[in-house]
Design a protein around this motif. Structure first.
Motif, mmCIF file in Angstrom:
data_model
loop_
_atom_site.group_PDB
_atom_site.id
_atom_site.type_symbol
_atom_site.label_atom_id
_atom_site.label_comp_id
_atom_site.label_asym_id
_atom_site.label_seq_id
_atom_site.Cartn_x
_atom_site.Cartn_y
_atom_site.Cartn_z
ATOM 1 N N MET A 41 0.807 -1.225 0.000
ATOM 2 C CA MET A 41 0.000 0.000 0.000
ATOM 3 C C MET A 41 0.844 1.280 0.000
ATOM 4 S SD MET A 41 -3.137 -0.805 -0.180
ATOM 5 C CE MET A 41 -3.318 -2.481 -0.714
ATOM 6 N N HIS A 42 1.988 1.257 0.677
ATOM 7 C CA HIS A 42 2.793 2.477 0.750
ATOM 8 C C HIS A 42 3.423 2.832 -0.596
ATOM 9 C CE1 HIS A 42 6.890 0.750 0.631
ATOM 10 N NE2 HIS A 42 6.302 -0.307 1.189
ATOM 11 N N GLU A 43 3.391 1.920 -1.554
ATOM 12 C CA GLU A 43 3.956 2.171 -2.875
ATOM 13 C C GLU A 43 2.971 2.859 -3.825
ATOM 14 O OE1 GLU A 43 7.057 -1.535 -3.208
ATOM 15 O OE2 GLU A 43 4.974 -1.911 -3.765
ATOM 16 N N LEU A 44 1.721 3.010 -3.413
ATOM 17 C CA LEU A 44 0.688 3.589 -4.278
ATOM 18 C C LEU A 44 0.637 5.102 -4.133
ATOM 19 C CD1 LEU A 44 -2.125 1.017 -3.502
ATOM 20 C CD2 LEU A 44 -0.583 1.030 -5.470
ATOM 21 N N SER A 45 0.161 5.759 -5.177
ATOM 22 C CA SER A 45 0.036 7.218 -5.143
ATOM 23 C C SER A 45 -1.269 7.672 -4.501
ATOM 24 C CB SER A 45 0.121 7.785 -6.562
ATOM 25 O OG SER A 45 -0.998 7.358 -7.322
ATOM 26 N N GLY A 46 -2.193 6.748 -4.295
ATOM 27 C CA GLY A 46 -3.483 7.105 -3.711
ATOM 28 C C GLY A 46 -4.188 5.885 -3.163
ATOM 29 N N LEU A 47 -5.430 6.095 -2.760
ATOM 30 C CA LEU A 47 -6.243 5.034 -2.175
ATOM 31 C C LEU A 47 -6.890 4.202 -3.276
ATOM 32 C CD1 LEU A 47 -7.544 3.884 0.446
ATOM 33 C CD2 LEU A 47 -9.410 5.481 0.050
ATOM 34 N N PRO A 48 -6.663 2.886 -3.317
ATOM 35 C CA PRO A 48 -7.344 2.065 -4.320
ATOM 36 C C PRO A 48 -8.826 1.953 -3.995
ATOM 37 C CG PRO A 48 -6.010 0.688 -2.881
ATOM 38 C CD PRO A 48 -5.786 2.111 -2.468
ATOM 39 N N SER A 49 -9.672 2.350 -4.938
ATOM 40 C CA SER A 49 -11.109 2.359 -4.662
ATOM 41 C C SER A 49 -11.964 1.921 -5.850
ATOM 42 C CB SER A 49 -11.537 3.751 -4.191
ATOM 43 O OG SER A 49 -11.231 4.716 -5.178
ATOM 44 N N VAL A 50 -11.343 1.547 -6.968
ATOM 45 C CA VAL A 50 -12.095 1.099 -8.138
ATOM 46 C C VAL A 50 -11.928 -0.418 -8.255
ATOM 47 C CG1 VAL A 50 -12.351 1.300 -10.632
ATOM 48 C CG2 VAL A 50 -11.664 3.304 -9.286
ATOM 49 N N PRO A 51 -13.019 -1.189 -8.079
ATOM 50 C CA PRO A 51 -12.908 -2.651 -8.138
ATOM 51 C C PRO A 51 -12.458 -3.151 -9.505
ATOM 52 C CG PRO A 51 -15.060 -1.978 -7.291
ATOM 53 C CD PRO A 51 -14.385 -0.751 -7.805
ATOM 54 N N VAL A 52 -11.625 -4.195 -9.508
ATOM 55 C CA VAL A 52 -11.182 -4.859 -10.733
ATOM 56 C C VAL A 52 -11.718 -6.279 -10.672
ATOM 57 C CG1 VAL A 52 -9.169 -5.669 -12.031
ATOM 58 C CG2 VAL A 52 -9.085 -3.461 -10.864
ATOM 59 N N GLU A 53 -12.525 -6.655 -11.668
ATOM 60 C CA GLU A 53 -13.119 -7.991 -11.676
ATOM 61 C C GLU A 53 -12.286 -8.953 -12.499
ATOM 62 O OE1 GLU A 53 -17.200 -8.336 -12.686
ATOM 63 O OE2 GLU A 53 -17.842 -7.574 -10.753
ATOM 64 N N GLY A 54 -12.349 -10.210 -12.108
ATOM 65 C CA GLY A 54 -11.659 -11.264 -12.828
ATOM 66 C C GLY A 54 -12.149 -12.604 -12.316
ATOM 67 N N PRO A 55 -11.636 -13.690 -12.906
ATOM 68 C CA PRO A 55 -12.052 -15.015 -12.440
ATOM 69 C C PRO A 55 -11.557 -15.266 -11.016
ATOM 70 C CG PRO A 55 -10.326 -15.200 -14.099
ATOM 71 C CD PRO A 55 -10.697 -13.762 -14.013
ATOM 72 N N LEU A 56 -12.452 -15.741 -10.154
ATOM 73 C CA LEU A 56 -12.066 -16.012 -8.775
ATOM 74 C C LEU A 56 -11.093 -17.184 -8.676
ATOM 75 C CD1 LEU A 56 -15.437 -15.432 -6.933
ATOM 76 C CD2 LEU A 56 -13.461 -13.916 -7.058
ATOM 77 N N ASP A 57 -11.219 -18.142 -9.586
ATOM 78 C CA ASP A 57 -10.269 -19.257 -9.645
ATOM 79 C C ASP A 57 -9.250 -18.913 -10.733
ATOM 80 O OD1 ASP A 57 -8.810 -21.560 -9.998
ATOM 81 O OD2 ASP A 57 -10.559 -22.883 -10.054
ATOM 82 N N PRO A 58 -8.023 -18.568 -10.356
ATOM 83 C CA PRO A 58 -7.039 -18.140 -11.348
ATOM 84 C C PRO A 58 -6.620 -19.244 -12.321
ATOM 85 C CG PRO A 58 -6.025 -18.333 -9.189
ATOM 86 C CD PRO A 58 -7.494 -18.562 -8.999
ATOM 87 N N THR A 59 -6.963 -20.488 -12.029
ATOM 88 C CA THR A 59 -6.617 -21.586 -12.934
ATOM 89 C C THR A 59 -7.735 -21.891 -13.922
ATOM 90 O OG1 THR A 59 -7.457 -23.265 -11.408
ATOM 91 C CG2 THR A 59 -5.138 -22.628 -11.179
ATOM 92 N N ASP A 60 -8.890 -21.225 -13.775
ATOM 93 C CA ASP A 60 -10.045 -21.500 -14.625
ATOM 94 C C ASP A 60 -10.677 -20.189 -15.067
ATOM 95 O OD1 ASP A 60 -12.342 -22.388 -15.872
ATOM 96 O OD2 ASP A 60 -13.279 -23.174 -14.037
ATOM 97 N N ASN A 61 -10.459 -19.805 -16.321
ATOM 98 C CA ASN A 61 -11.013 -18.547 -16.841
ATOM 99 C C ASN A 61 -12.528 -18.563 -16.955
ATOM 100 O OD1 ASN A 61 -8.601 -17.186 -16.978
ATOM 101 N ND2 ASN A 61 -8.171 -17.872 -19.067
ATOM 102 N N ASN A 62 -13.148 -19.725 -16.820
ATOM 103 C CA ASN A 62 -14.606 -19.818 -16.879
ATOM 104 C C ASN A 62 -15.243 -19.812 -15.492
ATOM 105 O OD1 ASN A 62 -14.726 -19.977 -19.712
ATOM 106 N ND2 ASN A 62 -14.162 -22.131 -19.616
ATOM 107 N N SER A 63 -14.437 -19.599 -14.458
ATOM 108 C CA SER A 63 -14.988 -19.596 -13.095
ATOM 109 C C SER A 63 -15.787 -18.321 -12.864
ATOM 110 C CB SER A 63 -13.876 -19.717 -12.057
ATOM 111 O OG SER A 63 -13.164 -18.512 -11.942
ATOM 112 N N ALA A 64 -16.497 -18.286 -11.760
ATOM 113 C CA ALA A 64 -17.301 -17.107 -11.411
ATOM 114 C C ALA A 64 -16.399 -15.874 -11.311
ATOM 115 C CB ALA A 64 -18.001 -17.346 -10.081
#
Length: 104
Positions: A41-64
């Protein structure tokens, strides 16, 4: 009474109360930077507040899909080209969960 001892009866407290408060910490801090996510966190220029979505299972791109990271919002001012954080439009600061943390 020995030197440095406390007379609990005179202080109006029980020995159990004194021993409990002297053993328990006032605060416990969990530093999860670089354990569950990267960068720190100390390496960031500001507060992260915008969600980034992606597959919850990193081994399966078809996961939720779910929130797998957070992005620091752009600090550009209305087209003037002024960037407070020193990042151009192609650079994004994204804090992302490590793959193992996404599986939990």
């Amino acid at each position: 009474m020995g030197k440095g001892s406390i007379d609990n009866a005179a202080a109006g407290t029980s020995s159990a109360a004194v021993s409990r408060t002297s053993v328990l910490p006032t605060i416990i801090v969990f530093d999860l930077d670089d354990c569950l996510w990267t960068p720190e966190m100390h390496e960031l220029s500001g507060l992260p507040s915008v969600p980034v979505e992606g597959p919850l299972d990193p081994t399966d791109n078809n996961s939720a899909l779910g929130t797998v990271g957070m992005k620091v919002p752009s600090r550009r001012r209305g087209g003037r080209g002024f960037d407070w954080g020193g990042y151009n439009s192609n650079s994004e600061e994204i804090v992302e969960l490590y793959p193992g943390a996404r599986l939990v």
